[in-house]
Design a protein around this motif. Structure first.
Motif, PDB file in Angstrom:
ATOM      1  N   ALA A  82      15.856  -6.278  -5.863  1.00 11.42           N
ATOM      2  CA  ALA A  82      15.698  -5.023  -6.601  1.00 11.42           C
ATOM      3  C   ALA A  82      14.236  -4.614  -6.776  1.00 11.42           C
ATOM      4  CB  ALA A  82      16.399  -5.120  -7.952  1.00 11.42           C
ATOM      5  N   PRO A  83      13.317  -5.512  -7.191  1.00  6.91           N
ATOM      6  CA  PRO A  83      11.914  -5.082  -7.324  1.00  6.91           C
ATOM      7  C   PRO A  83      11.322  -4.588  -6.008  1.00  6.91           C
ATOM      8  CG  PRO A  83      12.266  -7.159  -8.469  1.00  6.91           C
ATOM      9  CD  PRO A  83      13.500  -6.901  -7.663  1.00  6.91           C
ATOM     10  N   PHE A  84      11.640  -5.269  -4.902  1.00 10.45           N
ATOM     11  CA  PHE A  84      11.130  -4.846  -3.600  1.00 10.45           C
ATOM     12  C   PHE A  84      11.673  -3.468  -3.225  1.00 10.45           C
ATOM     13  CE2 PHE A  84      10.746  -9.407  -3.629  1.00 10.45           C
ATOM     14  CZ  PHE A  84       9.603  -9.685  -2.896  1.00 10.45           C
TER      15      PHE A  84
ATOM     16  N   THR B 174       3.259  -9.327  -3.699  1.00 15.20           N
ATOM     17  CA  THR B 174       1.920  -8.736  -3.646  1.00 15.20           C
ATOM     18  C   THR B 174       1.599  -8.234  -2.246  1.00 15.20           C
ATOM     19  OG1 THR B 174       1.174 -10.229  -5.407  1.00 15.20           O
ATOM     20  CG2 THR B 174      -0.525  -9.157  -4.074  1.00 15.20           C
ATOM     21  N   LEU B 175       1.889  -9.061  -1.244  1.00 11.88           N
ATOM     22  CA  LEU B 175       1.657  -8.645   0.139  1.00 11.88           C
ATOM     23  C   LEU B 175       2.524  -7.448   0.503  1.00 11.88           C
ATOM     24  CD1 LEU B 175       0.246  -9.242   2.837  1.00 11.88           C
ATOM     25  CD2 LEU B 175       2.137 -10.799   3.383  1.00 11.88           C
TER      26      LEU B 175
ATOM     27  N   CYS C  94      -0.768   0.582   1.580  1.00 18.08           N
ATOM     28  CA  CYS C  94      -1.733   0.924   2.635  1.00 18.08           C
ATOM     29  C   CYS C  94      -1.119   1.887   3.642  1.00 18.08           C
ATOM     30  CB  CYS C  94      -2.202  -0.346   3.342  1.00 18.08           C
ATOM     31  SG  CYS C  94      -3.449  -1.281   2.459  1.00 18.08           S
ATOM     32  N   GLU C  95       0.118   1.619   4.023  1.00 22.08           N
ATOM     33  CA  GLU C  95       0.778   2.491   4.997  1.00 22.08           C
ATOM     34  C   GLU C  95       0.954   3.902   4.447  1.00 22.08           C
ATOM     35  OE1 GLU C  95       5.029   3.048   7.333  1.00 22.08           O
ATOM     36  OE2 GLU C  95       4.807   1.531   5.768  1.00 22.08           O
ATOM     37  N   GLU C  96       1.444   3.990   3.201  1.00 24.50           N
ATOM     38  CA  GLU C  96       1.665   5.317   2.619  1.00 24.50           C
ATOM     39  C   GLU C  96       0.343   6.063   2.442  1.00 24.50           C
ATOM     40  OE1 GLU C  96       4.571   5.879   2.819  1.00 24.50           O
ATOM     41  OE2 GLU C  96       5.698   4.072   2.381  1.00 24.50           O
ATOM     42  N   MET C  97      -0.689   5.352   2.025  1.00 25.35           N
ATOM     43  CA  MET C  97      -1.994   5.988   1.856  1.00 25.35           C
ATOM     44  C   MET C  97      -2.534   6.468   3.199  1.00 25.35           C
ATOM     45  SD  MET C  97      -4.294   6.855  -0.381  1.00 25.35           S
ATOM     46  CE  MET C  97      -3.952   5.833  -1.828  1.00 25.35           C
ATOM     47  N   ALA C  98      -2.362   5.650   4.241  1.00 21.29           N
ATOM     48  CA  ALA C  98      -2.836   6.045   5.571  1.00 21.29           C
ATOM     49  C   ALA C  98      -2.088   7.270   6.076  1.00 21.29           C
ATOM     50  CB  ALA C  98      -2.666   4.881   6.546  1.00 21.29           C
ATOM     51  N   GLU C  99      -0.792   7.336   5.826  1.00 18.97           N
ATOM     52  CA  GLU C  99      -0.016   8.496   6.271  1.00 18.97           C
ATOM     53  C   GLU C  99      -0.438   9.757   5.530  1.00 18.97           C
ATOM     54  OE1 GLU C  99       4.175   8.078   6.664  1.00 18.97           O
ATOM     55  OE2 GLU C  99       4.067   5.945   7.079  1.00 18.97           O
TER      56      GLU C  99
ATOM     57  N   SER D  74      -1.364  -1.306  -6.255  1.00 15.70           N
ATOM     58  CA  SER D  74      -0.647  -2.547  -5.947  1.00 15.70           C
ATOM     59  C   SER D  74      -0.737  -3.536  -7.097  1.00 15.70           C
ATOM     60  CB  SER D  74      -1.212  -3.170  -4.669  1.00 15.70           C
ATOM     61  OG  SER D  74      -1.084  -2.286  -3.574  1.00 15.70           O
ATOM     62  N   THR D  75      -1.921  -3.668  -7.691  1.00 13.50           N
ATOM     63  CA  THR D  75      -2.087  -4.589  -8.819  1.00 13.50           C
ATOM     64  C   THR D  75      -1.227  -4.171 -10.004  1.00 13.50           C
ATOM     65  OG1 THR D  75      -4.367  -5.064  -8.136  1.00 13.50           O
ATOM     66  CG2 THR D  75      -3.749  -5.622 -10.395  1.00 13.50           C
ATOM     67  N   ALA D  76      -1.218  -2.879 -10.299  1.00 11.86           N
ATOM     68  CA  ALA D  76      -0.396  -2.386 -11.405  1.00 11.86           C
ATOM     69  C   ALA D  76       1.086  -2.632 -11.134  1.00 11.86           C
ATOM     70  CB  ALA D  76      -0.659  -0.897 -11.617  1.00 11.86           C
ATOM     71  N   THR D  77       1.495  -2.475  -9.886  1.00 12.86           N
ATOM     72  CA  THR D  77       2.897  -2.706  -9.531  1.00 12.86           C
ATOM     73  C   THR D  77       3.277  -4.168  -9.702  1.00 12.86           C
ATOM     74  OG1 THR D  77       2.764  -0.900  -7.917  1.00 12.86           O
ATOM     75  CG2 THR D  77       4.617  -2.418  -7.730  1.00 12.86           C
TER      76      THR D  77
END
Length: 222
Positions: free
Chosen positions: A33-35, A113-114, A121-126, A168-171
């Motif tokens: 669920a978290p993923f 975390t990974l 990173c992918e969403e930001m790059a898009e 990512s850290t906040a998540t």
């Protein structure tokens, strides 16, 4: 004395209500669920931003919206299943006695975390490259150094990386106490079949996609 009334079979709603708690407390649902939540939220935010930025070139009729939502659902489910296979393999290989232990907490947090970093990173790059995302992706596979140089020239790398790390850290902090459930793991054959089932479902869903989404640089007909 009145005759004892026969016991009526449970209705569909009663069956659903009694089975929902067991479904909610399922080991794999609590584990994944978290993923899934993170993946969906990141994806929806990215699609919403790209749709807003490209709204001048979009035809927002009912058919376009239906196709967009359908493709988004199929591609998101397929991509998520592919991405989660390594984690399912880890759960299958982890001895039953280690589930819920300290080592399991550490490794699960590392996986999560990974997972957050890669997806963010992918969403930001898009978002930053928009319709050029596919081009940069191919360039990174062919010539990473040249592709990185080209990307740095047109994108603010440092602020983008800081944003990715912050999000990512906040998540991870938000979901840190929800990653390892208290439910006991299923038997080893069930855990071993989970990655195979996920791979098969991802492969089947990948055939259901009718093409690229507008947010990914594709063009949808009317």
């Amino acid at each position: 004395m009145f005759p004892q009334s026969a016991t009526l079979p449970p209705s569909l709603s009663q069956t659903f209500m009694t089975s929902f708690p067991s479904l909610k407390n399922s080991y794999y649902i609590r584990r994944l669920a978290p993923f899934l939540i993170v993946y969906l939220v990141y994806e929806l935010i990215e699609v919403a931003i790209l749709a807003f930025l490209q709204q001048t070139g979009m035809d927002w009729n009912a058919l376009t919206l239906l196709r967009l939502l359908g493709n988004l659902l199929v591609e998101t489910c397929s991509s998520f299943l592919y991405l989660i296979i390594p984690y399912l393999l880890y759960l299958a290989a982890l001895p039953k006695a280690f589930h819920g232990g300290k080592t399991n907490h550490v490794l699960t947090t590392a996986f999560f975390t990974l997972f957050c970093l890669l997806n963010c990173c992918e969403e930001m790059a898009e978002i930053l490259t928009r319709e050029h995302f596919s081009f940069y992706s191919r360039q990174f596979l062919l010539s990473p150094g040249q592709a990185w140089t080209q990307m740095v020239e047109g994108v603010s790398i440092i602020p983008s990386l800081l944003s990715v790390l912050t999000i990512s850290t906040a998540t991870v902090v938000l979901f840190s106490k929800k990653l390892v459930p208290l439910q006991p793991p299923p038997f080893a054959p069930v855990r071993a079949s989970a990655p195979v089932l996920a791979c098969a479902m991802a492969f089947i869903l990948s055939w259901g996609s009718s093409g690229p989404l507008p947010a990914y640089g594709g063009k949808m007909g009317k």
